[in-house]
Design an enzyme around this catalytic site. Structure first.
Site, PDB file in Angstrom:
ATOM      1  N   HIS A   1      -9.210   4.152  -2.697  1.00  0.00           N
ATOM      2  CA  HIS A   1     -10.218   4.326  -2.117  1.00  0.00           C
ATOM      3  C   HIS A   1     -10.501   5.178  -0.961  1.00  0.00           C
ATOM      4  O   HIS A   1     -11.625   5.033  -0.375  1.00  0.00           O
ATOM      5  CB  HIS A   1     -10.958   2.713  -1.633  1.00  0.00           C
ATOM      6  CG  HIS A   1     -10.970   1.725  -3.054  1.00  0.00           C
ATOM      7  ND1 HIS A   1     -11.004   0.282  -2.899  1.00  0.00           N
ATOM      8  CD2 HIS A   1     -11.073   2.158  -4.169  1.00  0.00           C
ATOM      9  CE1 HIS A   1     -11.082  -0.087  -4.038  1.00  0.00           C
ATOM     10  NE2 HIS A   1     -11.073   0.823  -4.913  1.00  0.00           N
TER      11      HIS A   1
ATOM     12  N   CYS B   1     -19.334  23.011   1.084  1.00  0.00           N
ATOM     13  CA  CYS B   1     -18.052  24.088   0.827  1.00  0.00           C
ATOM     14  C   CYS B   1     -16.684  23.553   0.554  1.00  0.00           C
ATOM     15  O   CYS B   1     -15.958  24.419   0.258  1.00  0.00           O
ATOM     16  CB  CYS B   1     -18.079  24.847   2.395  1.00  0.00           C
ATOM     17  SG  CYS B   1     -17.399  23.864   3.557  1.00  0.00           S
TER      18      CYS B   1
ATOM     19  N   THR C   1      -5.184  -8.960  -1.775  1.00  0.00           N
ATOM     20  CA  THR C   1      -6.545  -8.328  -2.505  1.00  0.00           C
ATOM     21  C   THR C   1      -6.881  -9.476  -3.277  1.00  0.00           C
ATOM     22  O   THR C   1      -6.614 -10.405  -3.861  1.00  0.00           O
ATOM     23  CB  THR C   1      -6.106  -7.118  -3.387  1.00  0.00           C
ATOM     24  OG1 THR C   1      -7.407  -7.178  -4.041  1.00  0.00           O
ATOM     25  CG2 THR C   1      -4.899  -7.605  -4.305  1.00  0.00           C
TER      26      THR C   1
ATOM     27  N   GLU D   1      -4.913 -17.449  -0.827  1.00  0.00           N
ATOM     28  CA  GLU D   1      -5.875 -18.279  -1.794  1.00  0.00           C
ATOM     29  C   GLU D   1      -5.545 -17.701  -3.104  1.00  0.00           C
ATOM     30  O   GLU D   1      -5.011 -16.581  -3.226  1.00  0.00           O
ATOM     31  CB  GLU D   1      -7.118 -17.865  -1.504  1.00  0.00           C
ATOM     32  CG  GLU D   1      -7.605 -18.582   0.065  1.00  0.00           C
ATOM     33  CD  GLU D   1      -8.945 -17.906   0.429  1.00  0.00           C
ATOM     34  OE1 GLU D   1      -9.851 -17.436  -0.412  1.00  0.00           O
ATOM     35  OE2 GLU D   1      -9.403 -17.942   1.505  1.00  0.00           O
TER      36      GLU D   1
HETATM   37  P1  NAD Z   1     -11.288  -8.387  -0.159  1.00  0.00           P
HETATM   38  O1  NAD Z   1     -11.657  -8.393   1.542  1.00  0.00           O
HETATM   39  O2  NAD Z   1     -11.945  -8.520  -1.226  1.00  0.00           O
HETATM   40  O3  NAD Z   1     -10.049  -9.698  -0.068  1.00  0.00           O
HETATM   41  C1  NAD Z   1      -9.103  -9.928   0.774  1.00  0.00           C
HETATM   42  C2  NAD Z   1      -8.048 -10.917   0.179  1.00  0.00           C
HETATM   43  O4  NAD Z   1      -6.843 -11.029   1.076  1.00  0.00           O
HETATM   44  C3  NAD Z   1      -8.638 -12.424  -0.047  1.00  0.00           C
HETATM   45  O5  NAD Z   1      -8.242 -12.442  -1.403  1.00  0.00           O
HETATM   46  C4  NAD Z   1      -7.755 -13.126   1.031  1.00  0.00           C
HETATM   47  O6  NAD Z   1      -7.673 -14.366   0.580  1.00  0.00           O
HETATM   48  C5  NAD Z   1      -6.741 -12.282   1.419  1.00  0.00           C
HETATM   49  N1  NAD Z   1      -6.232 -12.475   2.774  1.00  0.00           N
HETATM   50  C6  NAD Z   1      -6.858 -12.827   3.970  1.00  0.00           C
HETATM   51  N2  NAD Z   1      -5.829 -12.670   5.007  1.00  0.00           N
HETATM   52  C7  NAD Z   1      -4.720 -12.631   4.400  1.00  0.00           C
HETATM   53  C8  NAD Z   1      -3.642 -12.478   5.067  1.00  0.00           C
HETATM   54  N3  NAD Z   1      -3.246 -12.728   6.439  1.00  0.00           N
HETATM   55  N4  NAD Z   1      -2.434 -12.095   4.260  1.00  0.00           N
HETATM   56  C9  NAD Z   1      -2.717 -11.826   2.869  1.00  0.00           C
HETATM   57  N5  NAD Z   1      -3.763 -11.956   2.393  1.00  0.00           N
HETATM   58  C10 NAD Z   1      -4.925 -12.490   2.872  1.00  0.00           C
HETATM   59  O7  NAD Z   1     -10.135  -7.389  -0.155  1.00  0.00           O
HETATM   60  P2  NAD Z   1      -9.840  -6.322  -1.233  1.00  0.00           P
HETATM   61  O8  NAD Z   1      -9.581  -6.947  -2.547  1.00  0.00           O
HETATM   62  O9  NAD Z   1      -9.021  -5.106  -0.783  1.00  0.00           O
HETATM   63  O10 NAD Z   1     -11.304  -5.640  -1.692  1.00  0.00           O
HETATM   64  C11 NAD Z   1     -12.158  -4.943  -0.567  1.00  0.00           C
HETATM   65  C12 NAD Z   1     -12.455  -3.586  -0.525  1.00  0.00           C
HETATM   66  O11 NAD Z   1     -13.217  -3.152   0.566  1.00  0.00           O
HETATM   67  C13 NAD Z   1     -11.571  -2.685  -0.897  1.00  0.00           C
HETATM   68  O12 NAD Z   1     -11.708  -2.080  -2.182  1.00  0.00           O
HETATM   69  C14 NAD Z   1     -11.393  -1.790   0.373  1.00  0.00           C
HETATM   70  O13 NAD Z   1     -11.521  -0.398  -0.086  1.00  0.00           O
HETATM   71  C15 NAD Z   1     -12.408  -2.307   1.160  1.00  0.00           C
HETATM   72  N6  NAD Z   1     -11.965  -2.660   2.525  1.00  0.00           N
HETATM   73  C16 NAD Z   1     -10.905  -2.255   3.166  1.00  0.00           C
HETATM   74  C17 NAD Z   1     -10.630  -2.593   4.393  1.00  0.00           C
HETATM   75  C18 NAD Z   1      -9.312  -1.897   5.095  1.00  0.00           C
HETATM   76  O14 NAD Z   1      -9.324  -0.746   4.859  1.00  0.00           O
HETATM   77  N7  NAD Z   1      -8.420  -2.606   5.843  1.00  0.00           N
HETATM   78  C19 NAD Z   1     -11.103  -3.855   5.050  1.00  0.00           C
HETATM   79  C20 NAD Z   1     -12.028  -4.466   4.322  1.00  0.00           C
HETATM   80  C21 NAD Z   1     -12.645  -3.688   3.007  1.00  0.00           C
HETATM   81 ZN    ZN Z   2     -18.900  22.781   4.794  1.00  0.00          ZN
END
Ligand code: NAD
Ligand code: ZN
Length: 239
Positions: free
Chosen positions: A118, A129, A185, A212
């Protein structure tokens, strides 16, 4: 495969490992997740700040939101889980990180092979450009490219296609691994969520780390209910 007394496989038993990470990977670094417990992006109407239409209509508003994210993420450091993955890359024959995160924390921890599905919050590109650059200022110091166009965050926003070269590299890594570890995720963002199925079809062992259940949980051979740092520590004895 050797299992610890509490049923956790050891990363060391595998030669070709893919770590597939989501926002939960960085939660213990203080980066808010999107959907899980405490996901602060729920406070935002995400689609009106993170899509091309919003940027075309009101670039400054979209930059205000991304500057806010840069401010938070810029203060966060890699956690023990990021470090264990970087250590595994040094030690094992073949390790690839495939991440949905845009925070760049795997690279900060020292991991070399990272495919960012992403994009990256710190990378910029110019739609006019074609210039690209890395800039970690927060808020972004220089909002316009030398050609006069606004810099655009080099992120895959809602409605954007994934980068084809990244999809190809990820599919190849998934097809070629013997262990796939999915970490933090929610497995609801497509097509990323389905990528572990390529590893499954190729006969890899699939492990899910998440406090979860997720919609993809049943695909995994081993489900570890706990946090990224806790479970990666358990999977890394001897590292
Ligand atoms: P999500 O926020 O949808 O899900 C997060 C998952 O992590 C949940 O299933 C949750 O239960 C789990 N989780 C929470 N705490 C945790 C821990 N300490 N250890 C392990 N698991 C834990 O995240 P996603 O599936 O990555 O989708 C969100 C989208 O948003 C992504 O595509 C991303 O591009 C973007 N995003 C990125 C960031 C980042 O760069 N850190 C943060 C938020 C969202
Ligand atoms: Zn430019």
């Amino acid at each position: 495969m050797t299992l610890s007394p509490d049923g956790v496989p050891n990363i060391h038993d595998f030669a070709r490992v893919v770590f597939f990470t989501g926002a939960g990977m960085s939660a213990e670094s203080g980066v808010p997740t999107y959907r899980g417990k405490g996901g602060i992006w729920k406070e935002y109407d995400w689609e009106s700040y993170a899509c091309q239409e919003a940027f075309d209509a009101e670039p400054q508003r979209v930059w205000d939101f991304h500057n806010y994210r840069r401010g938070i993420v810029g203060k966060c450091a890699p956690n023990k889980g990021h470090e264990l993955i970087a250590a595994a890359e040094k030690k094992l024959p073949h390790v690839v990180v495939v991440t949905q995160n845009i925070d760049g924390l795997h690279q900060l921890a020292g991991t070399k092979t990272v495919h960012e599905l992403h994009g990256n919050l710190w990378k910029l590109r110019c739609s006019r450009c074609g210039a690209r650059k890395m800039d970690r200022s927060a808020p972004l110091a220089d909002v316009k490219c030398s050609c006069g166009e606004w810099w655009r965050p080099d992120i895959v926003w809602f409605g954007d296609a994934l980068f084809p070269s990244v999809i190809d590299a990820v599919a190849e890594a998934m097809d070629d691994c013997d262990l796939l570890v999915s970490i933090g995720t929610s497995a609801v963002v497509y097509p990323a969520a389905q990528m572990p199925l390529i590893a499954k079809r190729a006969g890899a062992t699939l492990v899910e780390i998440n406090p979860e259940d997720t919609p993809m949980s049943e695909v995994f051979d081993v489900r570890l209910r706990g946090t990224a740092t806790e479970m990666l520590t358990k999977m890394s004895w001897g590292l």
